[in-house]
Design an enzyme around this catalytic site. Structure first.
Site, PDB file in Angstrom:
ATOM      1  N   SER A 155      -2.765  -8.581   8.821  1.00 32.50           N
ATOM      2  CA  SER A 155      -4.043  -9.177   9.194  1.00 32.50           C
ATOM      3  C   SER A 155      -4.153  -9.305  10.710  1.00 32.50           C
ATOM      4  CB  SER A 155      -4.201 -10.526   8.478  1.00 32.50           C
ATOM      5  OG  SER A 155      -5.511 -11.007   8.554  1.00 32.50           O
ATOM      6  N   ASP A 249     -12.312  -5.542   1.023  1.00 31.11           N
ATOM      7  CA  ASP A 249     -11.856  -6.257   2.212  1.00 31.11           C
ATOM      8  C   ASP A 249     -12.756  -5.877   3.379  1.00 31.11           C
ATOM      9  OD1 ASP A 249     -10.487  -7.347   4.371  1.00 31.11           O
ATOM     10  OD2 ASP A 249      -8.562  -6.440   3.867  1.00 31.11           O
ATOM     11  N   HIS A 279      -8.863  -9.412   0.599  1.00 29.85           N
ATOM     12  CA  HIS A 279      -7.982  -9.560   1.765  1.00 29.85           C
ATOM     13  C   HIS A 279      -6.858 -10.563   1.526  1.00 29.85           C
ATOM     14  CE1 HIS A 279      -7.042  -9.196   6.080  1.00 29.85           C
ATOM     15  NE2 HIS A 279      -6.794 -10.489   6.038  1.00 29.85           N
TER      16      HIS A 279
END
Length: 304
Positions: A155, A249, A279
């Site tokens: 991320s 996502d 996500h």
């Protein structure tokens, strides 16, 4: 796009849970701490130890070093943790770092980089660079092969990892052998089609991404390659890369465009998209698939 039953249940459970910018940084961090309480017993591995080094600006920087079972020397991966640039602790990511060491056979060096908004770009990057330099200089002590040291991140940590790789390439040192990236943020301009497609209703929202970049890099143009590595002009001579993207996502397309740009530049990439996930909840196949991609990259660099 199809959602797995597990992802649908996750989204339903999170439907009324506030997310930034509708909560403060302190509240966002407290939410992460509550999730940590649900973790089970730690996965046993050969060795875990903490070291404090000089990070960016000479500030103390803690590294947590995970050594797997097996025969040395090991590859080593310096890992930048995610959390919208603003949250997570070494303890909170400990289960994932243990699993990474066990299933990749790498010594994993988890970096306690400074968080935003207390620290801004490029300070967390400089912490990561200090960690890479220290690990390279001390590789022998930890049974690490100094020619097989890479960078990893998930991320927002993937944003830091990709930026560190670009900066290392441009400076000519340190020589990174690979990248391991899971759902990386690579484009602060938030201009990919999946940003619009999944801008709301999938826990990670466009508003939260805008907020995260505001915490990390206030005043920095969102097209600056320092925070938008996808927008760099040159992708040549970057290290072989394992990358996972997730179907539902908002940052999916920027991860896949990054994959494409690397391949166009002649860089070896092992990429897989995880179908059905989101996500924050990519599903049970995500990590096994990711570690398989990481192993493919390690085999590629080992063959040279």
């Amino acid at each position: 796009m199809a959602l797995s039953a597990e992802a649908q249940a996750f989204l339903e459970a999170m439907k009324n849970v506030p997310q930034p910018p509708d909560m403060t940084v302190a509240e966002f961090r407290e939410a992460a701490a509550r999730l940590m309480k649900a973790a089970g017993d730690p996965l046993p591995i050969a060795k875990v130890e903490d070291r404090v080094i000089k990070g960016g600006d000479g500030q103390p920087l803690t590294l947590r070093i995970y050594t797997p079972e097996g025969a040395a020397p090991f590859p080593g991966v310096v890992w930048m943790r995610g959390g919208s640039f603003t949250r997570t602790t070494l303890d909170q990511v400990d289960p994932l770092r243990r699993l990474t060491a066990k299933l990749t056979g790498c010594v994993v060096i988890s970096v306690d980089q400074r968080l935003s908004p207390e620290a801004h770009f490029p300070q967390p990057l400089e912490d990561g660079e200090a960690a890479v330099n220290w690990v390279t200089a001390n590789a022998k002590e930890f049974n690490i092969d100094a020619t097989r040291i890479g960078i990893g991140g998930e991320s927002s940590g993937g944003n830091l990892a990709t930026s560190i790789a670009l900066r290392a390439r441009d400076r000519g040192a340190p020589k990174l052998a690979f990248q391991f990236l899971f759902g990386p943020l690579t484009d602060a301009s938030l201009s990919s089609p999946s940003i619009k497609q999944f801008e709301d209703g999938y826990v990670l929202t466009k508003r939260q991404l805008e907020w995260a970049y505001d915490q990390y890099a206030p005043g920095v143009p969102r097209t600056d390659p320092g925070i938008s590595p996808l927008l760099a002009k040159d992708f040549s001579k970057l290290p072989p890369t394992a990358i996972i993207t997730v179907e539902n996502d908002p940052v999916r397309d920027e991860g896949e465009r990054y994959t494409q740009r690397l391949r166009e530049a002649g860089v070896f990439v092992a990429h897989a998209r995880i179908d059905g996930g989101v996500h924050h909840f990519s599903g049970p196949q995500a990590l096994p698939t990711f570690f398989a991609q990481c192993t493919e990259v390690l085999k590629h660099i080992g063959a040279k």
